[in-house]
Design a protein around this motif. Structure first.
Motif, PDB file in Angstrom:
ATOM      1  N   SER A 113       0.828  -1.219   0.000  1.00  0.00           N
ATOM      2  CA  SER A 113       0.000   0.000   0.000  1.00  0.00           C
ATOM      3  C   SER A 113       0.858   1.264   0.000  1.00  0.00           C
ATOM      4  N   ARG A 114       1.896   1.241  -0.819  1.00  0.00           N
ATOM      5  CA  ARG A 114       2.752   2.411  -0.955  1.00  0.00           C
ATOM      6  C   ARG A 114       2.665   2.936  -2.383  1.00  0.00           C
ATOM      7  N   ASP A 115       3.775   3.411  -2.935  1.00  0.00           N
ATOM      8  CA  ASP A 115       3.738   4.094  -4.221  1.00  0.00           C
ATOM      9  C   ASP A 115       3.767   3.116  -5.395  1.00  0.00           C
ATOM     10  N   ASP A 116       2.651   3.042  -6.109  1.00  0.00           N
ATOM     11  CA  ASP A 116       2.516   2.224  -7.313  1.00  0.00           C
ATOM     12  C   ASP A 116       2.064   3.131  -8.446  1.00  0.00           C
ATOM     13  N   GLU A 117       2.763   3.106  -9.564  1.00  0.00           N
ATOM     14  CA  GLU A 117       2.395   3.998 -10.654  1.00  0.00           C
ATOM     15  C   GLU A 117       2.756   3.405 -12.007  1.00  0.00           C
ATOM     16  N   ALA A 118       2.019   3.818 -13.024  1.00  0.00           N
ATOM     17  CA  ALA A 118       2.320   3.476 -14.409  1.00  0.00           C
ATOM     18  C   ALA A 118       2.966   4.683 -15.062  1.00  0.00           C
ATOM     19  N   THR A 119       4.057   4.456 -15.786  1.00  0.00           N
ATOM     20  CA  THR A 119       4.777   5.556 -16.410  1.00  0.00           C
ATOM     21  C   THR A 119       4.741   5.516 -17.934  1.00  0.00           C
ATOM     22  N   GLY A 133       5.964   0.483 -15.008  1.00  0.00           N
ATOM     23  CA  GLY A 133       5.996   1.492 -13.956  1.00  0.00           C
ATOM     24  C   GLY A 133       6.783   0.973 -12.776  1.00  0.00           C
ATOM     25  N   ARG A 134       6.227   1.157 -11.602  1.00  0.00           N
ATOM     26  CA  ARG A 134       6.932   0.698 -10.406  1.00  0.00           C
ATOM     27  C   ARG A 134       5.924   0.401  -9.304  1.00  0.00           C
ATOM     28  N   GLU A 135       6.369  -0.414  -8.348  1.00  0.00           N
ATOM     29  CA  GLU A 135       5.617  -0.612  -7.116  1.00  0.00           C
ATOM     30  C   GLU A 135       6.602  -0.619  -5.954  1.00  0.00           C
ATOM     31  N   PHE A 136       6.203  -0.060  -4.845  1.00  0.00           N
ATOM     32  CA  PHE A 136       7.066   0.042  -3.665  1.00  0.00           C
ATOM     33  C   PHE A 136       6.765  -1.140  -2.755  1.00  0.00           C
ATOM     34  N   ARG A 137       7.805  -1.943  -2.423  1.00  0.00           N
ATOM     35  CA  ARG A 137       7.591  -3.183  -1.669  1.00  0.00           C
ATOM     36  C   ARG A 137       8.470  -3.243  -0.415  1.00  0.00           C
ATOM     37  N   ASN A 138       8.279  -2.308   0.481  1.00  0.00           N
ATOM     38  CA  ASN A 138       9.035  -2.362   1.736  1.00  0.00           C
ATOM     39  C   ASN A 138       8.570  -3.513   2.627  1.00  0.00           C
ATOM     40  N   ASP A 139       7.408  -4.100   2.319  1.00  0.00           N
ATOM     41  CA  ASP A 139       6.956  -5.276   3.052  1.00  0.00           C
ATOM     42  C   ASP A 139       7.839  -6.491   2.769  1.00  0.00           C
ATOM     43  N   LEU A 140       8.622  -6.431   1.677  1.00  0.00           N
ATOM     44  CA  LEU A 140       9.544  -7.509   1.319  1.00  0.00           C
ATOM     45  C   LEU A 140      10.997  -7.126   1.598  1.00  0.00           C
ATOM     46  N   GLY A 141      11.197  -6.010   2.298  1.00  0.00           N
ATOM     47  CA  GLY A 141      12.552  -5.528   2.534  1.00  0.00           C
ATOM     48  C   GLY A 141      13.167  -4.924   1.291  1.00  0.00           C
ATOM     49  N   GLN A 142      12.322  -4.490   0.353  1.00  0.00           N
ATOM     50  CA  GLN A 142      12.763  -3.887  -0.897  1.00  0.00           C
ATOM     51  C   GLN A 142      12.217  -2.469  -0.991  1.00  0.00           C
ATOM     52  N   LEU A 147       7.653  -2.633 -12.419  1.00  0.00           N
ATOM     53  CA  LEU A 147       6.401  -3.374 -12.556  1.00  0.00           C
ATOM     54  C   LEU A 147       5.997  -3.405 -14.023  1.00  0.00           C
ATOM     55  N   MET A 148       5.704  -4.586 -14.545  1.00  0.00           N
ATOM     56  CA  MET A 148       5.233  -4.762 -15.920  1.00  0.00           C
ATOM     57  C   MET A 148       3.921  -5.532 -15.875  1.00  0.00           C
ATOM     58  N   ARG A 149       2.914  -5.032 -16.611  1.00  0.00           N
ATOM     59  CA  ARG A 149       1.600  -5.685 -16.614  1.00  0.00           C
ATOM     60  C   ARG A 149       1.011  -5.695 -18.023  1.00  0.00           C
ATOM     61  N   GLY A 168      20.508  -5.034  -5.449  1.00  0.00           N
ATOM     62  CA  GLY A 168      20.704  -4.155  -4.300  1.00  0.00           C
ATOM     63  C   GLY A 168      19.457  -3.927  -3.471  1.00  0.00           C
ATOM     64  N   ASN A 169      18.308  -4.494  -3.893  1.00  0.00           N
ATOM     65  CA  ASN A 169      17.033  -4.291  -3.188  1.00  0.00           C
ATOM     66  C   ASN A 169      16.742  -2.816  -2.968  1.00  0.00           C
ATOM     67  N   ASN A 170      17.110  -2.009  -3.955  1.00  0.00           N
ATOM     68  CA  ASN A 170      16.952  -0.568  -3.782  1.00  0.00           C
ATOM     69  C   ASN A 170      15.926  -0.037  -4.778  1.00  0.00           C
ATOM     70  N   THR A 171      16.075   1.196  -5.197  1.00  0.00           N
ATOM     71  CA  THR A 171      15.069   1.867  -6.009  1.00  0.00           C
ATOM     72  C   THR A 171      15.220   1.515  -7.488  1.00  0.00           C
ATOM     73  N   ASP A 172      14.224   0.845  -8.040  1.00  0.00           N
ATOM     74  CA  ASP A 172      14.188   0.479  -9.452  1.00  0.00           C
ATOM     75  C   ASP A 172      12.924   1.064 -10.074  1.00  0.00           C
ATOM     76  N   TYR A 173      13.082   1.755 -11.184  1.00  0.00           N
ATOM     77  CA  TYR A 173      11.961   2.396 -11.872  1.00  0.00           C
ATOM     78  C   TYR A 173      11.877   1.895 -13.307  1.00  0.00           C
ATOM     79  N   GLY A 174      10.680   1.567 -13.770  1.00  0.00           N
ATOM     80  CA  GLY A 174      10.431   1.341 -15.190  1.00  0.00           C
ATOM     81  C   GLY A 174       9.969   2.646 -15.811  1.00  0.00           C
ATOM     82  N   GLU A 175      10.593   3.042 -16.916  1.00  0.00           N
ATOM     83  CA  GLU A 175      10.300   4.342 -17.522  1.00  0.00           C
ATOM     84  C   GLU A 175       9.690   4.246 -18.916  1.00  0.00           C
TER      85      GLU A 175
END
Length: 244
Positions: A113-119, A133-142, A147-149, A168-175
């Motif tokens: 329930s964090r930042d999910d968006e289509a770019t 786009g992207r989805e924020f998954r801090n519930d998985l330690g990421q 995100l591709m759909r 790196g379990n860090n910030t990854d963005y699909g553009e």
């Protein structure tokens, strides 16, 4: 002003280089050429303007648009920040006919329930709709994952969903997203690699269009190991990906 939760088609015109919308005008019609304060012409004339607002206190943004050449239907991708979830964005995808009438819509909120968006968005020749786009998954330690759909043309069904989390379990963005002649998709964006003492790297992925499964993934880190981001991609006549 736009009524919360409603689709509105609004007349649109320029006065002294500013935009003005009449919320009472709910019918579409062609708008003639207008002069701005600079004397430039606005072309071509605007036929209709469509706006959507979830609630009085929510925030919405459209990030990209695609058209089905066979049907004329229009797909808009982006995100909404609901007023009851000020810390999170939900991915939105909306489908309109050629006159701006809403036909269907879908919304996605990841388990965190964090930042999910289509770019970015494209329409496949079959009519299916693909977004990145992207989805924020801090519930998985990421943090953010790419995100591709893939959806059916009417947005009623999700055909597949795939995600990319860098080592790196860090910030990854699909553009950006594009399609080759075989129906594969090319996705570009960035991955943050503090595990390699690097900042953002390009990430370019080829995915099977039917399943979303990876075919190959390549990365690029500039000599300065600083911010390298791939924002857009096109595929040439020889199925080579051109990335910027």
């Amino acid at each position: 002003n736009v009524t919360a939760g409603a689709e509105q088609a609004l007349p649109f015109y320029f006065v002294s280089a500013t935009m003005s919308c009449d919320a009472g005008g709910l019918s579409q019609y062609s708008v003639p050429f207008s002069d701005t304060a600079t004397g430039r012409r606005i072309a071509p004339p605007l036929t209709w303007l469509r706006q959507w607002h979830l609630s009085a206190t929510s925030v919405e943004r459209g990030e990209d648009v695609a058209v089905n050449g066979a049907t004329g239907e229009i797909y808009v991708a982006g995100w909404v920040q609901p007023s009851d979830a000020p810390m999170g964005l939900d991915l939105i995808l909306r489908r309109y006919d050629s006159t701006g009438v809403l036909l269907s819509a879908t919304r996605y909120n990841s388990p965190a329930s964090r930042d999910d968006e289509a770019t970015d968005i494209l329409v496949d020749p079959s009519g299916d709709v693909l977004i990145v786009g992207r989805e924020f998954r801090n519930d998985l330690g990421q943090e953010s994952n790419i995100l591709m759909r893939r959806y059916t043309a009417d947005l009623s069904s999700l055909v597949w969903e795939q995600k990319y989390n860098s080592p790196g379990n860090n910030t990854d963005y699909g553009e950006g997203i594009a399609r080759d002649s075989a129906g594969n998709i090319i996705v570009v964006g960035r991955e943050e690699r503090p595990d390699l003492t690097q900042e953002d790297n390009w990430v370019v992925m080829k995915r099977n269009g039917a399943t979303g499964l990876p075919v190959w993934t390549v990365n690029y880190n500039s000599p300065a190991s600083s911010d390298d981001v791939a924002y857009s991609v096109a595929v040439d006549s020889q199925d080579r990906a051109v990335v910027v």
